[in-house]
Write a protein that holds these residues in place. Structure first.
Motif, short mmCIF file in Angstrom:
data_model
loop_
_atom_site.label_atom_id
_atom_site.label_comp_id
_atom_site.label_asym_id
_atom_site.label_seq_id
_atom_site.Cartn_x
_atom_site.Cartn_y
_atom_site.Cartn_z
N GLN A 155 0.94 -1.30 -0.04
CA GLN A 155 0.02 -0.06 0.11
C GLN A 155 0.99 1.22 0.16
O GLN A 155 1.77 1.19 0.30
CB GLN A 155 -1.07 -0.01 1.17
N ASN A 182 6.54 -1.96 -8.54
CA ASN A 182 5.18 -1.60 -8.95
C ASN A 182 4.61 -0.69 -7.85
O ASN A 182 4.06 0.36 -8.28
CB ASN A 182 4.63 -2.86 -9.07
N LEU A 183 4.94 -0.90 -6.52
CA LEU A 183 4.40 0.03 -5.64
C LEU A 183 4.94 1.54 -5.69
O LEU A 183 4.45 2.41 -5.49
CB LEU A 183 4.92 -0.48 -4.07
N TYR A 187 6.07 2.99 -8.29
CA TYR A 187 5.77 3.87 -9.55
C TYR A 187 4.18 4.15 -9.30
O TYR A 187 3.87 5.28 -9.91
CB TYR A 187 5.82 3.07 -10.82
N GLN A 188 3.54 3.23 -8.56
CA GLN A 188 1.95 3.73 -8.23
C GLN A 188 2.05 4.94 -7.58
O GLN A 188 1.39 5.87 -7.83
CB GLN A 188 1.32 2.63 -7.77
N ALA A 189 3.09 4.93 -6.41
CA ALA A 189 2.87 6.01 -5.35
C ALA A 189 3.48 7.28 -6.37
O ALA A 189 3.24 8.58 -6.08
CB ALA A 189 4.00 5.82 -4.27
N GLY A 228 3.37 7.94 -9.31
CA GLY A 228 2.18 8.47 -10.30
C GLY A 228 1.13 9.19 -9.67
O GLY A 228 0.80 10.26 -10.00
N MET A 229 0.92 8.94 -8.49
CA MET A 229 -0.04 9.89 -7.84
C MET A 229 0.57 11.14 -7.24
O MET A 229 0.11 12.32 -7.09
CB MET A 229 -0.43 8.92 -6.45
N GLY A 263 -3.17 3.89 -2.38
CA GLY A 263 -3.97 2.76 -2.71
C GLY A 263 -3.26 1.53 -2.46
O GLY A 263 -2.40 1.64 -1.79
N SER A 300 -2.18 -2.52 -4.01
CA SER A 300 -1.71 -3.12 -5.15
C SER A 300 -1.50 -4.69 -4.70
O SER A 300 -1.06 -4.79 -3.41
CB SER A 300 -0.36 -2.52 -5.52
N LEU A 349 -5.70 -3.13 -8.34
CA LEU A 349 -5.27 -1.83 -7.69
C LEU A 349 -6.61 -1.22 -7.20
O LEU A 349 -7.35 -0.86 -7.95
CB LEU A 349 -4.45 -1.00 -8.70
N PRO A 370 -8.19 2.13 -4.94
CA PRO A 370 -7.63 3.22 -4.68
C PRO A 370 -8.14 3.65 -3.21
O PRO A 370 -9.02 3.16 -2.84
CB PRO A 370 -8.23 4.46 -5.74
#
Length: 522
Positions: free
Chosen positions: A421, A478-479, A481-483, A485-486, A501, A503, A510, A512
């Motif tokens: 997360q 993965n985690l 790049y999601q962070a 991106g936000m 989010g 994941s 995923l 949110p």
């Protein structure tokens, strides 16, 4: 729109040019007198503006809309030095010049400024505005009566109902985009004044306007607009000036309805209310980022931050990111398996290695320190703290430090073997305490993530510590790049509709984390 303080009013405006200035018209109040005038309401002379700065969602949307409408092209973007504010200013000025700005300025006492500053002779202070800022200023000095009473009477003489249809067409075409005070507003105002007078000791002392004497005869019946025939349904008139008048009203109606008005439904309003807006000071200076922990998640974050830095600079941000990496650990042999370290770096500081590597490749001057968060002074200037630690004890240390400091945001990342997360929050410190809509931090949302549990306190709470084989490949990347991106959405667009989010690589899901606002009562 909020009024800018006196100290923020500046020089160098960009008003609409006018070849000559008409004599000022008499102000029209709530009631137009005679009532056969359609009055655009009187507004006190003042400056009010919406600041559209780099990263602001409004400015970005404006620039994108100009491109989508084919009003801006690649040449405009290059000429604007790839700045959204300069692009909007350039395109809007050209649009105005091509669509009769001199004629508009000649007939209406309206000053529209599109510039990086505001001017008003009432203000004496002058100071420069931040670069990359566009101020859209609407200065209203008087209202504009539109005399149509005689035209309505003439049209009514030629054909019964034509005058009322013309008035209704004109009024609705204007009202679609501009607030117009008409005879219906006058009636409501008179009724209100009569009610006020009835409650007084001497009601006869109140002078209430007489509406009937000024209304054209065809408007006295108070017929609803639904029952009136359309102006286009009447035959063409022979009288040239009346025919031109009707045709102009019909063209105005066509233009008024040719564009769709924004639909501000409840769903849109609720979404806007729930969005989080970026702290405005981060638009105006370099953003100080502190990455705590340089293991699996921290090293992945460190690898992605230069891309965010370059993107911010490309879009005109004044300075991008200023990053510091800290971690008390050195590179071990096991780190070389799933973290971006090699055997020749064993024994060196993780944070220093990553910072040096990043600086060499990107030409930056970021810092790396072999230290714990507790060793940093609470007065250290940090805007965004990115926590990439894997024990409850380490998270508690971060939480204590953020509460003593003035850090604006804490972005926490954590994972186990195949899921994890990321949660963005605003610590309840002196910098955020008075904010009405503060984002809760990860300990406020999930207290168990920092709760002490005896012997387990020093064990990873977000990363399976049993063996490297229990750590799925790419979970950290993965985690991270999601962070990131936000974070990119927040720093570039200026707002967020979610604050984190969850994941799961095993299921591919995923989910949110929607905005969870802690409202402060001031």
């Amino acid at each position: 729109m909020p009024r800018l303080p006196a100290g923020k009013q500046h020089s160098r405006p960009g008003p609409l040019p006018a070849r000559k200035r008409r004599a000022r018209l008499s102000p029209v109040g709530y009631l137009a007198n005679p009532a056969s005038l359609t009055g655009i309401p009187q507004l006190n002379s003042h400056h009010s503006g919406t600041r559209l700065t780099f990263g602001d969602a409004k400015l970005t949307s404006l620039a994108e809309a100009l491109v989508e409408l084919n009003l801006a092209n690649e040449a405009d973007w290059i000429a604007a030095a790839q700045l959204p504010s300069a692009l909007a200013d350039r395109v809007i000025r050209r649009l105005l010049s091509e669509h009769g700005q001199e004629l508009i300025a000649e007939h209406f006492e309206l000053c529209l400024s599109l510039a990086e500053s505001i001017v008003d002779t009432r203000y004496t202070e002058s100071e420069p505005t931040p670069n990359g800022q566009l101020l859209l200023v609407l200065n209203t000095e008087s209202s504009f009566p539109l005399g149509v009473g005689k035209a309505i009477d003439e049209l009514e003489k030629h054909q019964p109902g034509l005058g009322a249809a013309f008035y209704n067409c004109l009024r609705q075409a204007l009202y679609r985009w501009v607030r117009v005070y008409d005879d219906w507003d006058a009636r409501n105002r008179i009724e209100q004044m009569a009610e006020w007078a009835e409650g007084e000791d001497d009601p006869d002392s109140y002078e209430i306007p007489k509406l009937a004497q000024d209304l054209p005869e065809c408007l006295k019946a108070q017929t609803t607009t639904d029952s009136l025939p359309s102006l286009a349904s009447f035959p063409i008139l022979n009288e040239p000036w009346l025919r031109e008048l009707v045709q102009t009203a019909l063209e105005l109606e066509r233009v008024s309805h040719s564009a769709e008005r924004p639909q501000l439904d409840e769903e849109w309003l609720e979404r806007e209310r729930s969005n989080h807006a970026l702290d405005p000071q981060l638009f105006e200076r370099p953003i100080n980022v502190l990455v705590v922990g340089c293991g699996g998640n921290g090293s992945a974050i460190a690898a992605g931050l230069p891309y965010l830095h370059q993107a911010l600079l490309a879009f005109g941000h004044p300075g991008g990111l200023n990053v510091t990496l800290i971690d008390p650990d050195t590179v071990s042999e096991t780190n070389c398996v799933r973290q971006p370290f090699c055997r020749t770096e064993i024994g060196l500081s993780k944070a220093v290695v990553l910072a040096h590597r990043t600086n060499m490749f990107w030409g930056l001057n970021w810092q790396g320190m072999q230290a714990r968060i507790e060793q940093l002074k609470s007065g250290t200037q940090v805007d965004i703290l990115i926590g990439c630690v894997d024990t409850r004890k380490a998270r508690r240390a971060i939480s204590r430090w953020t509460l003593r400091s003035r850090v604006l945001y804490w972005l926490d990342l954590g994972n186990n073997a195949a899921s994890g997360q990321f949660v963005l929050g605003q610590p309840n410190n002196s910098a955020n305490r008075k904010k009405k809509d503060r984002l809760p931090t990860v300990p406020e949302l999930y207290p168990e993530i920092v709760a002490a549990k005896g012997k387990e306190d020093d064990q990873p709470s977000c990363s399976a510590a049993e063996a490297l084989t229990r750590q799925e490949p790419f979970i950290n990347q993965n985690l991270a790049y999601q962070a990131l991106g936000m974070l990119t959405q927040l720093l570039r667009r200026g707002s967020l509709s979610y604050q984190g989010g969850f994941s799961n690589l095993a299921t591919g899901q995923l989910t949110p984390l929607t905005i969870q606002i802690l409202r402060t009562l001031c």
